[in-house]
Design a protein around this motif. Structure first.
Motif, mmCIF file in Angstrom:
data_model
loop_
_atom_site.group_PDB
_atom_site.id
_atom_site.type_symbol
_atom_site.label_atom_id
_atom_site.label_comp_id
_atom_site.label_asym_id
_atom_site.label_seq_id
_atom_site.Cartn_x
_atom_site.Cartn_y
_atom_site.Cartn_z
ATOM 1 N N ILE A 38 23.468 21.437 -13.345
ATOM 2 C CA ILE A 38 23.758 23.200 -12.452
ATOM 3 C C ILE A 38 23.373 24.164 -13.051
ATOM 4 C CG2 ILE A 38 26.154 24.483 -13.378
ATOM 5 C CD1 ILE A 38 27.216 21.845 -13.571
ATOM 6 N N MET A 39 21.805 24.039 -14.007
ATOM 7 C CA MET A 39 21.421 24.934 -14.005
ATOM 8 C C MET A 39 20.115 24.759 -13.479
ATOM 9 S SD MET A 39 22.343 26.919 -15.876
ATOM 10 C CE MET A 39 21.173 28.101 -17.154
ATOM 11 N N GLU A 88 25.715 11.525 -8.816
ATOM 12 C CA GLU A 88 26.347 11.730 -7.661
ATOM 13 C C GLU A 88 27.157 12.106 -7.327
ATOM 14 O OE1 GLU A 88 26.140 9.891 -4.268
ATOM 15 O OE2 GLU A 88 23.851 9.531 -5.078
ATOM 16 N N PHE A 89 27.914 11.947 -8.689
ATOM 17 C CA PHE A 89 29.123 13.718 -8.802
ATOM 18 C C PHE A 89 28.920 14.590 -8.238
ATOM 19 C CE2 PHE A 89 31.827 10.360 -10.988
ATOM 20 C CZ PHE A 89 32.674 9.766 -10.266
ATOM 21 N N PHE A 90 27.492 15.222 -9.189
ATOM 22 C CA PHE A 90 26.770 16.055 -8.895
ATOM 23 C C PHE A 90 26.596 16.857 -7.264
ATOM 24 C CE2 PHE A 90 23.427 18.720 -8.776
ATOM 25 C CZ PHE A 90 23.398 20.044 -8.823
ATOM 26 N N LEU A 91 25.498 15.873 -6.392
ATOM 27 C CA LEU A 91 25.701 15.900 -5.349
ATOM 28 C C LEU A 91 26.754 16.323 -4.512
ATOM 29 C CD1 LEU A 91 22.831 13.158 -4.880
ATOM 30 C CD2 LEU A 91 22.581 15.888 -5.349
ATOM 31 N N GLN A 92 27.187 15.976 -4.908
ATOM 32 C CA GLN A 92 29.304 15.875 -4.009
ATOM 33 C C GLN A 92 29.920 16.602 -4.466
ATOM 34 O OE1 GLN A 92 31.081 12.059 -4.682
ATOM 35 N NE2 GLN A 92 29.378 10.765 -3.973
ATOM 36 N N GLY A 93 29.669 17.987 -5.628
ATOM 37 C CA GLY A 93 30.169 19.029 -5.831
ATOM 38 C C GLY A 93 31.106 17.867 -6.905
ATOM 39 N N LYS A 94 31.772 17.362 -6.651
ATOM 40 C CA LYS A 94 32.679 16.919 -7.991
ATOM 41 C C LYS A 94 32.457 17.123 -9.790
ATOM 42 C CE LYS A 94 33.622 12.859 -4.871
ATOM 43 N NZ LYS A 94 34.385 11.552 -4.450
ATOM 44 N N PHE A 95 32.590 18.109 -9.378
ATOM 45 C CA PHE A 95 31.472 19.003 -11.104
ATOM 46 C C PHE A 95 32.798 18.402 -12.237
ATOM 47 C CE2 PHE A 95 29.894 21.823 -8.317
ATOM 48 C CZ PHE A 95 28.561 21.222 -7.785
#
Length: 303
Positions: free
Chosen positions: A200-201, A223-230
């Motif tokens: 995120i940073m 994958e969660f990060f890339l999909q915006g599933k924070f």
């Protein structure tokens, strides 16, 4: 586009020993095959997780050779070549270049407290020894040296410097390095406990010592990060952190515990080299629970 091969999940490769404690080609190959099957983005060979400080030059060259022979052309290969002397570091760098590694990396000089001018000269001499691109390794908690943004910016004047593996704990350091380099550099998150926060940073990916113990979880966190599933990313990071705490809470060193976890997976890569402590009898039962923690987290998040 040329830097994309350095993005994503890159496990730090473990030292693989035979039953006598010597480097094992067969067990190195087994770990290579395991990580290739897990579809990680690359491997970082010969760093802290590779117990480089406890290996001689010939052993380190052998490990670089075995991994390249098994994985070249299949994933990104980064060779850590930091050594106590500049001469040995350059020897390792040239060897990695001959083997076809994608990039080099190195910690700063250790033991003696050196000024920035010496550290700059050390890194620069490694960089100029081969045509390969170079990734700085900032890990102040073990080396005693903290990379500054000023020195980072100075090193970036060399076009072969493409980024930094940042293992300092403050995520602000990732933001600062990314701000200096922008899209022209790759910043790797080092501390596994903050992978999601590091991404995120501004981190482009991660290189970590626990990734190979639970590659599915880090790949899914990415994958969660890339999909915006924070929210999902935060939940999986919390599970990862529970596992890391357990890995670090045994009598044996974290790497000894990880190797036993892998052994339970059918990947025997031996023990650790002293002065790192091996697992104790008391650890064996608790490692069963760590394996269960990993299995349950994989089942929950990696459907």
């Amino acid at each position: 586009m040329r830097l994309e091969k350095f993005h994503g999940i890159i496990p730090a490769f473990y030292a693989c020993y035979d039953d006598q404690g010597d480097i094992s080609e067969a067990r190195t190959n087994a770990l290579c095959d395991y990580l290739h099957e897990k579809k990680v983005n690359g491997v970082y060979v010969g760093g802290s997780s590779g117990e480089c400080i406890y290996q001689n030059l010939d052993e380190r060259k052998a490990v670089l050779s075995y991994v390249a022979n098994r994985l070249k052309g299949k994933m990104t290969l980064i060779a850590h070549v930091g050594a106590p002397s500049t001469r040995d570091s350059i020897t390792l760098a040239k060897h990695a270049a001959e083997l076809g590694y994608d990039a080099l990396s190195a910690i700063p000089p250790i033991y003696f407290k050196l000024p920035d001018s010496s550290v700059y000269k050390y890194w620069n001499e490694i960089i100029e020894a081969t045509p390969l691109e170079f990734i700085i390794y900032n890990i102040p908690q073990t080396t005693g040296y903290t990379l500054t943004t000023a020195l980072f910016e100075k090193l970036l004047a060399n076009p072969k410097v493409i980024g930094v593996k940042n293992s300092s704990m403050p995520t602000m350091d990732i933001e600062r390095f990314k701000r200096v380099g922008g899209d022209n550099v790759v910043v790797f998150n080092g501390p596994d406990e903050q992978y999601v926060a590091g991404r995120i940073m501004g981190a482009d990916g991660g290189i970590g010592g626990t990734y190979a113990a639970m590659p599915e979880l880090f790949l899914q966190a990415n994958e969660f990060f890339l999909q915006g599933k924070f929210e999902e990313a935060k939940r999986i990071q919390s599970c990862i952190n529970d596992i890391i705490i357990a890995l670090c809470s045994q009598n044996g060193s974290m790497y000894a515990v990880i190797k036993e976890v892998l052994n339970r997976r059918g990947v025997n890569i031996g023990g650790v080299r002293g002065p790192l402590e091996g697992i104790s009898t008391e650890d064996l039962g608790r490692i069963d629970s760590i394996v269960t923690m990993i299995d349950e987290a994989v089942q929950e998040f990696c459907k």
